[in-house]
Write a protein that holds these residues in place. Structure first.
Motif, mmCIF file in Angstrom:
data_model
loop_
_atom_site.group_PDB
_atom_site.id
_atom_site.type_symbol
_atom_site.label_atom_id
_atom_site.label_comp_id
_atom_site.label_asym_id
_atom_site.label_seq_id
_atom_site.Cartn_x
_atom_site.Cartn_y
_atom_site.Cartn_z
ATOM 1 N N PHE A 204 8.057 -26.076 21.461
ATOM 2 C CA PHE A 204 8.033 -25.003 20.476
ATOM 3 C C PHE A 204 9.395 -24.955 19.800
ATOM 4 O O PHE A 204 10.360 -25.569 20.279
ATOM 5 N N THR A 205 9.463 -24.269 18.668
ATOM 6 C CA THR A 205 10.739 -24.133 17.956
ATOM 7 C C THR A 205 11.077 -22.657 17.774
ATOM 8 O O THR A 205 10.189 -21.798 17.724
ATOM 9 N N THR A 206 12.364 -22.401 17.654
ATOM 10 C CA THR A 206 12.853 -21.054 17.416
ATOM 11 C C THR A 206 14.178 -21.175 16.669
ATOM 12 O O THR A 206 14.478 -22.230 16.123
ATOM 13 N N SER A 207 14.952 -20.118 16.647
ATOM 14 C CA SER A 207 16.285 -20.144 16.049
ATOM 15 C C SER A 207 17.146 -19.122 16.765
ATOM 16 O O SER A 207 16.626 -18.230 17.467
ATOM 17 N N TYR A 208 18.441 -19.222 16.563
ATOM 18 C CA TYR A 208 19.343 -18.244 17.176
ATOM 19 C C TYR A 208 19.019 -16.835 16.673
ATOM 20 O O TYR A 208 19.013 -15.880 17.443
ATOM 21 N N ARG A 209 18.702 -16.723 15.391
ATOM 22 C CA ARG A 209 18.424 -15.397 14.838
ATOM 23 C C ARG A 209 17.200 -14.772 15.503
ATOM 24 O O ARG A 209 17.190 -13.574 15.822
ATOM 25 N N GLU A 210 16.147 -15.581 15.725
ATOM 26 C CA GLU A 210 14.954 -15.075 16.403
ATOM 27 C C GLU A 210 15.267 -14.676 17.839
ATOM 28 O O GLU A 210 14.881 -13.604 18.309
ATOM 29 N N LEU A 211 15.999 -15.551 18.544
ATOM 30 C CA LEU A 211 16.322 -15.266 19.946
ATOM 31 C C LEU A 211 17.172 -14.010 20.080
ATOM 32 O O LEU A 211 17.027 -13.246 21.046
#
Length: 504
Positions: A204-211
Motif C-alpha cells: 500500500f502507499t501513503t505519505s508523511y502528511r497522511e500518517l
C-alpha cells in the motif's frame, strides 16, 4: 558561483529576503566569498555592474557566531576576478578600504531534524505458511526524484499470526520523505521465510502528511497484491494495515547547541619525547623546516583552524609532555608551551604554533610517553562546567606507544562522564596498536571493571592521510575531516545523557 540574491532598488541598507541552502559539515572548512554589486539595469552581464566590495568567511564562522549572526566589513579591491575569465577594476577601489557592513544570519532547516515515532498493526493478512499462519513484517520505502524507491525501514517479524501488532519504531522524517510531506511512501508486507525467500503478501502507499494525522479512518490501508488482483475477479484485498499511533518530535542537533551559545574549548597536547628525534635534524618528526611544516604542525593547524571558529575568545591552552625543562632538567608531562603556568592560553592557532616552536628551542626531549596527566588536567576544567555552556576538545599528537596505559584508560573512563572529547593523532612510522584500544568504536574502554559511559576518543595515524603528491593542504583537509567527524555526535551524546537542552 553558488547563488545570487534579488536586487533591491535605490538603497544603501538592503535587507535581502532570498535564502540559500548550504550543506553543513563540521569536520570541513567551508570557505565562502560574498561579492556586492550595484546593478546596471542596461546589462545582465555581471562584469558590467559596479563592484562595491567583498568579504570572506567560513560557514563555521557564521554558525559559530552568537545567535548565528555574523557581521563582516566589506572591502574594496583594486581588481576583481570573475569566473577566472573577466577582470574588472573598481574605479574607487582602495585595497583594504572598508565600504559598508554585510550581516549574515543562519538557521537550520527544521524539517530535517524531525523524528517520527509510529506503530502499526494488521488484520486478516493472507495465510502463506502451509503448516502455520504467516510471519509478517513490513518494509517502508522512500520514493526518489527519479521514480525509484529506497528502503528506509523494516519492522521486526511477528511469528505465526495473521493479525500482527508491530513494536513502535522511530525514523527521521528526512529518511522517510526527505522533508517533502506529500512524497509517496510505499509499504510492502511480507511473510518471513528462514531461507530469505520471503513471500510477498501485498503493498500500500501513503505519505508523511497522511500518517501525521494519526489514528483515524483514513489511516487504515488495504494491503493489495497486484498479481492476485489480476487473477481473481472476486479479490478484495490481502488484509488491512492500521496506524495505531503517530507522533513527531524535534531532535536537537549540534548546530542547535552552537547557536544557543555552547563554546568549544580547544586544548592541545604535544609529545616531546626523545623518540621523535633531535629537532635540529631533518630526520626528526619535530624538525623545523623553514620551507614546510612538520607533521605535528600540520596536524595541529588542520584540526585547530576548524575548531577555532566555534570558540569566541580564540584562546587555546597548549601543553607539552615528556620533556626535561630548564633550568633544572625536571621531567614534565603537562608543561605549558608558552611557559606561563598561570595562563597557558595561546592566542589563536598561530599563537599555539609559535609557542610550540619556541618550546622546541628551550626544552630537552626525553620521556616517557604519559597521557594521563594532560587528560586529567583538561578533565578538571570540564568538571567545572557541566551545564552545556562549554564542551572541551583535547587534541593529543604523539609519535609512539603510551607508557601509562592503565592510568590513561582510567582517565578516559572518568572523562567520559564529562563534556569532553579526545582526539589522538599518531605521527611517524610507529605501530599504534595500543591506540586503537583507546578508540572505543568496537569495544568500549574500561578500567577496573568500569566501562566508559560514552565513546569520547578518536584515534587516527597521520600517515594514512598524507597525499602522495606531497600536497600538504590536501593532507590536512583529509585529516581534519576524519578526526572531527565524531565530535558533533559526542557532544550530543553528553547533552542528551544529562537532559541538557540548547539555549534559545
Amino acid at each position: 558561483k553558488f547563488g545570487r540574491t534579488e536586487v533591491i532598488d535605490n538603497t544603501l541598507n538592503p535587507d535581502f529576503v532570498r535564502k540559500f541552502v548550504l550543506d553543513f559539515f563540521f569536520e570541513e572548512k567551508q570557505n565562502l566569498r560574498f561579492d556586492v554589486y550595484n546593478v546596471d539595469s542596461r546589462s545582465s552581464n555581471i562584469s558590467k555592474h559596479d563592484f562595491l566590495g567583498q568579504t570572506f568567511c567560513t560557514l563555521g564562522e557564521i554558525i559559530g557566531s552568537k545567535a548565528g549572526r555574523l557581521e563582516n566589513n566589506l572591502s574594496t579591491v583594486l581588481t576583481h576576478t570573475i569566473r577566472h575569465t573577466h577582470t574588472i577594476t573598481n574605479p574607487n577601489g582602495i585595497p583594504g578600504k572598508k565600504c559598508g557592513i554585510i550581516i549574515f544570519s543562519a538557521e537550520e532547516l527544521s524539517n530535517c531534524r524531525d523524528i517520527a515515532t509510529m506503530q502499526m498493526c494488521a488484520n486478516k493478512l493472507d495465510k502463506k505458511d502451509f503448516f502455520g499462519k504467516s510471519d509478517p513484517f513490513l518494509v517502508f520505502y522512500r520514493s526518489n526524484e527519479d521514480g525509484t524507491f529506497t528502503i528506509c525501514h523494516k519492522t521486526e517479524v511477528v511469528k505465526n499470526t495473521l493479525n500482527p501488532t508491530w513494536q513502535p519504531f522511530t525514523i527521521p522524517v528526512r529518511a522517510l520523505c526527505n522533508g517533502d510531506y506529500d512524497r509517496t511512501v510505499k509499504v510492502d508486507c511480507y511473510d518471513w521465510d528462514r531461507d530469505g525467500s520471503h513471500d510477498f503478501i501485498g503493498e500500500f502507499t501513503t505519505s508523511y502528511r497522511e500518517l501525521s494525522r494519526g489514528q483515524n479512518q483514513f489511516n487504515v490501508y488495504e494491503v493489495l497484491n497486484p498479481k492476485k488482483k489480476g487473477k481473481k475477479k472476486k479479490y478484495i484485498n490481502s488484509g488491512t494495515v492500521t496506524l495505531l499511533s503517530f507522533k513527531v518530535e524535534s531532535e536537537y542537533t549540534f548546530v542547535d547547541y552552537i547557536r544557543g551559545g555552547t563554546q568549544l574549548n580547544f586544548t592541545v597536547a604535544i609529545d616531546f619525547t626523545a623518540s621523535n628525534g633531535n629537532p635540529s635534524q631533518p630526520t626528526s618528526l619535530h624538525y623545523m623546516n623553514p620551507y614546510q611544516m612538520n607533521a605535528y604542525a600540520m596536524a595541529l593547524k588542520a584540526v585547530g583552524e576548524i575548531i577555532q571558529d566555534y570558540d569566541s575568545d580564540k584562546l587555546f591552552p597548549a601543553y607539552g609532555f615528556g620533556a626535561k625543562l630548564p633550568p633544572d632538567g625536571k621531567i614534565s608531562h603537562e608543561f605549558p608551551l608558552n611557559a606561563d603556568y598561570e595562563n597557558p592560553n595561546c592566542v589563536g592557532i598561530e599563537g599555539v604554533l609559535e609557542a610550540y616552536f619556541q618550546s622546541l628551542r628551550t626544552v630537552k626531549l626525553y620521556g616517557p610517553t604519559n597521557f594521563a596527566p594532560v587528560i586529567n588536567q583538561v578533565a578538571r576544567s570540564a568538571a567545572n562546567v557541566t551545564d552545556g555552556s562549554q564542551y572541551f576538545v583535547l587534541l593529543m599528537i604523539t609519535d609512539g606507544v603510551i607508557s601509562d596505559m592503565l592510568q590513561t584508560k582510567e582517565a578516559i573512563v572518568n572523562a567520559a562522564s564529562l563534556p569532553m572529547s579526545i582526539i589522538i593523532i599518531g605521527v611517524g612510522p610507529a605501530e599504534f596498536d595500543a591506540m586503537e584500544e583507546l578508540d572505543g568504536d568496537e569495544v568500549r574502554v574500561s578500567s577496573r571493571g568500569r566501562f566508559a559511559e560514552r565513546d569520547i576518543v578518536q584515534f587516527v595515524p597521520f600517515r594514512d592521510y598524507i597525499d602522495r603528491s606531497g600536497n600538504q593542504v590536501l593532507s590536512m583537509a583529509r585529516l581534519a575531516k576524519d578526526v572531527l567527524a565524531e565530535i558533533p555526535e559526542q557532544l550530543l551524546s553528553f547533552m542528551k545523557s544529562r537532559g541538557i537542552e540548547p539555549r534559545p
